[in-house]
Design a protein around this motif. Structure first.
Motif, PDB file in Angstrom:
ATOM      1  N   PRO A  49       0.812  -1.230   0.000  1.00 32.52           N
ATOM      2  CA  PRO A  49       0.000   0.000   0.000  1.00 32.52           C
ATOM      3  C   PRO A  49       0.841   1.274   0.000  1.00 32.52           C
ATOM      4  O   PRO A  49       0.432   2.286  -0.580  1.00 32.52           O
ATOM      5  N   VAL A  50       2.013   1.232   0.644  1.00 32.53           N
ATOM      6  CA  VAL A  50       2.846   2.432   0.675  1.00 32.53           C
ATOM      7  C   VAL A  50       3.325   2.775  -0.731  1.00 32.53           C
ATOM      8  O   VAL A  50       3.270   3.943  -1.165  1.00 32.53           O
ATOM      9  N   LEU A  82      -7.981  17.660  -3.204  1.00 30.88           N
ATOM     10  CA  LEU A  82      -9.038  16.732  -2.793  1.00 30.88           C
ATOM     11  C   LEU A  82      -8.660  15.286  -3.114  1.00 30.88           C
ATOM     12  O   LEU A  82      -8.901  14.376  -2.300  1.00 30.88           O
ATOM     13  N   SER A  83      -8.070  15.054  -4.280  1.00 33.41           N
ATOM     14  CA  SER A  83      -7.707  13.684  -4.650  1.00 33.41           C
ATOM     15  C   SER A  83      -6.576  13.156  -3.776  1.00 33.41           C
ATOM     16  O   SER A  83      -6.567  11.970  -3.393  1.00 33.41           O
ATOM     17  N   VAL A  84      -5.614  14.007  -3.437  1.00 31.09           N
ATOM     18  CA  VAL A  84      -4.526  13.588  -2.546  1.00 31.09           C
ATOM     19  C   VAL A  84      -5.072  13.239  -1.169  1.00 31.09           C
ATOM     20  O   VAL A  84      -4.678  12.233  -0.561  1.00 31.09           O
ATOM     21  N   ALA A 115      -6.541   8.950   2.659  1.00 31.21           N
ATOM     22  CA  ALA A 115      -7.543   8.277   3.494  1.00 31.21           C
ATOM     23  C   ALA A 115      -7.726   6.829   3.070  1.00 31.21           C
ATOM     24  O   ALA A 115      -7.920   5.934   3.910  1.00 31.21           O
ATOM     25  N   ALA A 116      -7.656   6.568   1.760  1.00 34.04           N
ATOM     26  CA  ALA A 116      -7.849   5.204   1.265  1.00 34.04           C
ATOM     27  C   ALA A 116      -6.629   4.328   1.504  1.00 34.04           C
ATOM     28  O   ALA A 116      -6.750   3.102   1.626  1.00 34.04           O
ATOM     29  N   LEU A 117      -5.428   4.948   1.534  1.00 39.78           N
ATOM     30  CA  LEU A 117      -4.177   4.206   1.735  1.00 39.78           C
ATOM     31  C   LEU A 117      -3.433   4.803   2.935  1.00 39.78           C
ATOM     32  O   LEU A 117      -2.378   5.418   2.793  1.00 39.78           O
TER      33      LEU A 117
END
Length: 428
Positions: free
Chosen positions: A232-233, A396-398, A403-405
């Motif tokens: 994930p990182v 916003l995407s970052v 949050a997702a990863l």
């Protein structure tokens, strides 16, 4: 108690950490080789589109360079990653540098013709892109082998400093050479640069593949992709970079922004401002050698990039716009240092080439698609709206990706399982 005055200690904490340069011979050679190559390459990067413009007087013909460069970069970048894991990385670097010099000779000979031909310019552009894709994974993966684990961030900062120096001085010098001495002279300088680079590369120590390395294959590429997908990182570093570039890379519409601000004289400064901010960040990067949470650098730097781009789109004063673009460049530098350090600290040596190939895609496809998005959005909503909305979408995407990863935010070089393992296992 240290005898160094407090003010001197503060300065040394900000100045770049030169330890890799002082202690690692091959890093010094690669750093110097890269600096020479950058100046030569930027000479050709300025002369080539200008020559196409002179021959065609067509913006579309100049823009077509991007189309012919993309596919070779993607294909050769992936294959170059597999190749870097299977053969001596020094040989890959040496032979691609020699081939790039050969393409510069083609440009030089064509420029000497009474009526230079157009098609060789596109052929060379595609060839340079493909060779860069083959070479970059070998270069990137070699750094982690020759530089000690605890000096990787310092090495990344020094490499960034070298790139930014070339990005600022190279195009400026190239513009003068092309204007006063012509395309052929610019290409002659490029040839000279690659000749010096090849001589420096010959002095590098061999960097053979592991004894159990597999030949380049689709299966090997899939193995590298599977490793990246399982971490994930790593996924976070790729995704954050691509999102930042896709939403907030407005370089292609800078000419229209300069017109909107009634400052066509500032167009060149707009292109250089990001590199100036990045260079200033590199010159004060000493503090990054003491950072352990490199994922925070990745996310924070990318968010700072987006905020600064959004501010550039909202500002109506050209000097404020240039300042915002410089801040954006500094943010991109911080994020890039974090990404490079995580990659070098966590990826096994046997997979570094293939993962470097994936990295080539993450930081090359994003800007290409970002320019397409910016141009389309500008045509629909207007130039400044396209810029500020892209910056906002980047932030916003970052945030959504972080949050997702969440593991990218909690990454710690001292405790991360992969980083600890890489530190304990010496390179072959």
């Amino acid at each position: 108690m240290s005898s160094k005055p407090p003010r001197s200690r503060k300065r040394s904490a900000l100045l770049p950490d030169l330890t890799p340069w002082r202690t690692v011979r091959d890093f010094r050679l690669l750093w110097t080789q890269g600096l020479v190559t950058y100046f030569g390459s930027f000479m050709a990067m300025v002369a080539l589109p200008l020559q196409i413009k002179d021959l065609t007087d067509s913006p579309l013909a100049v823009g077509a360079m991007g189309a012919v460069e993309l596919v070779p970069l993607v294909v050769c970048g992936l294959y170059g990653g597999a190749l870097a894991d299977a053969v001596d990385r020094r040989r890959v670097i040496l032979w691609t540098e020699a081939a790039l010099g050969g393409l510069a000779v083609v440009l030089f000979v064509n420029a000497l013709l009474p009526s230079p031909l157009l098609w060789p310019l596109y052929l060379v552009a595609a060839g340079v892109s493909g060779l860069a894709g083959l070479q970059r994974p070998a270069l990137d993966s070699l750094i982690a082998r020759i530089v000690p684990h605890d000096q990787l961030t310092a090495a990344a900062a020094l490499n960034a400093l070298r790139w930014n120096a070339g990005a600022i001085a190279g195009p400026a010098l190239a513009g003068v050479v092309v204007a006063y001495a012509g395309h052929a002279t610019a290409y002659a300088v490029t040839i000279t640069g690659f000749a010096v680079s090849v001589l420096l590369c010959r002095r590098l120590a061999p960097a053979p593949a592991a004894h159990d390395a597999v030949k380049p294959s689709l299966r090997g590429l899939a193995e590298g992709a599977a490793y990246a997908w399982s971490r994930p990182v790593l996924l976070g570093t790729y995704a954050v970079d691509m999102a930042a570039m896709f939403f907030a890379f407005p370089n292609t519409i800078f000419p229209f922004l300069a017109d909107d601000l009634d400052a066509p004289w500032a167009l060149g400064l707009m292109y250089a401002a990001g590199a100036v901010g990045s260079l200033l960040c590199s010159l004060t990067s000493g503090w990054t050698s003491r950072v352990r949470r490199h994922g925070l650098l990745v996310v924070g730097g990318a968010a700072g990039w987006g905020l600064a781009i959004a501010a550039a789109g909202l500002c109506t004063n050209v000097w404020l716009v240039l300042g915002c673009l410089a801040v954006a460049g500094a943010g991109d530098m911080v994020s890039g240092l974090g990404r490079s350090t995580i990659w070098n600290q966590t990826i096994p040596d046997a997979l570094r080439g293939r993962l470097a190939g994936i990295e080539v895609l993450s930081y090359s496809v994003g800007p290409q698609l970002g320019q397409l998005r910016a141009g389309a959005a500008a045509g629909w909503t207007g130039t400044r709206t396209a810029i500020w909305s892209g910056g906002a979408a980047c932030v916003l995407s970052v945030a959504a990706l972080a949050a997702a990863l969440p593991k990218i935010l909690t990454y710690d070089a001292e405790t991360d399982e992969d980083a600890v393992l890489r530190r304990q296992v010496p390179a072959p």
